[in-house]
Scaffold this motif. Structure first.
Motif, PDB file in Angstrom:
ATOM      1  N   UNK A 136       0.875  -1.154  -0.102  1.00  0.00           N
ATOM      2  CA  UNK A 136      -0.013   0.024  -0.049  1.00  0.00           C
ATOM      3  C   UNK A 136       0.789   1.095  -0.059  1.00  0.00           C
ATOM      4  N   UNK A 137       1.890   1.467   0.979  1.00  0.00           N
ATOM      5  CA  UNK A 137       2.705   2.596   1.023  1.00  0.00           C
ATOM      6  C   UNK A 137       3.543   2.656  -0.413  1.00  0.00           C
ATOM      7  N   UNK A 138       4.001   1.731  -0.945  1.00  0.00           N
ATOM      8  CA  UNK A 138       4.851   1.848  -2.264  1.00  0.00           C
ATOM      9  C   UNK A 138       3.942   2.340  -3.396  1.00  0.00           C
ATOM     10  N   UNK A 139       2.674   2.152  -3.294  1.00  0.00           N
ATOM     11  CA  UNK A 139       1.659   2.385  -4.373  1.00  0.00           C
ATOM     12  C   UNK A 139       1.189   1.206  -5.164  1.00  0.00           C
ATOM     13  N   UNK A 140       1.917  -0.076  -4.919  1.00  0.00           N
ATOM     14  CA  UNK A 140       1.526  -1.207  -5.636  1.00  0.00           C
ATOM     15  C   UNK A 140       0.331  -1.594  -5.647  1.00  0.00           C
TER      16      UNK A 140
END
Length: 147
Positions: free
Chosen positions: A122-126
């Motif tokens: 989630x944090x990485x945008x994946x």
């Protein structure tokens, strides 16, 4: 929720609050539906009420944009939900250590081994990228079918 219990019992559902908070953090404005919140006493439903709720929830999985399935162990109900979502071209994201389970493996656009891996994605945008790709694929399919 019931997993492989033989009796009328439910597994701990404490992960639901954390998932809701994460979704609301990374996807502000998302409409999050948690079947347990509307059916906290579902183990005590009559057979007719239980059947109606079960069928309704499975239909919903083919209508929503994303099904996020937390599958710490095999679950026939969750397998049906992700199947319905998959059949309708919806995004299926699983959080599960069952990476060799065919329903989890072949019906998911993304599979994360645990909550920590999901949070990192989630944090990485994946996760957002997975959802965008699947929605684009659905759109392309609809256009190709004249829709």
């Amino acid at each position: 929720m019931q997993g492989s219990h033989h009796g009328a019992a439910m597994h701990t559902q404490d992960y639901r609050g954390r998932l809701r908070a994460l979704i609301e953090q990374y996807f502000p404005g998302a409409d999050v539906y948690d079947p347990l919140s509307d059916h906290i006493d579902s183990l005590n439903y009559s057979e007719q009420s239980g059947r109606q709720v079960f069928m309704h929830h499975n239909r919903m999985c083919g209508e929503v944009d994303v099904v996020l399935a937390f599958v710490p162990e095999a679950s026939m109900g969750t397998a049906i939900e992700i199947w319905e979502a998959h059949r309708q071209g919806r995004t299926v994201i699983c959080i599960s250590p069952l990476r060799h389970n065919w329903a989890v493996k072949f019906l998911s656009q993304a599979l994360y081994a645990d909550m920590a891996a999901f949070e990192q994605a989630l944090a990485s945008g994946e996760v957002a990228a997975v959802i965008q790709r699947q929605q684009a694929a659905r759109s392309d399919m609809a256009e190709g079918c004249g829709g």
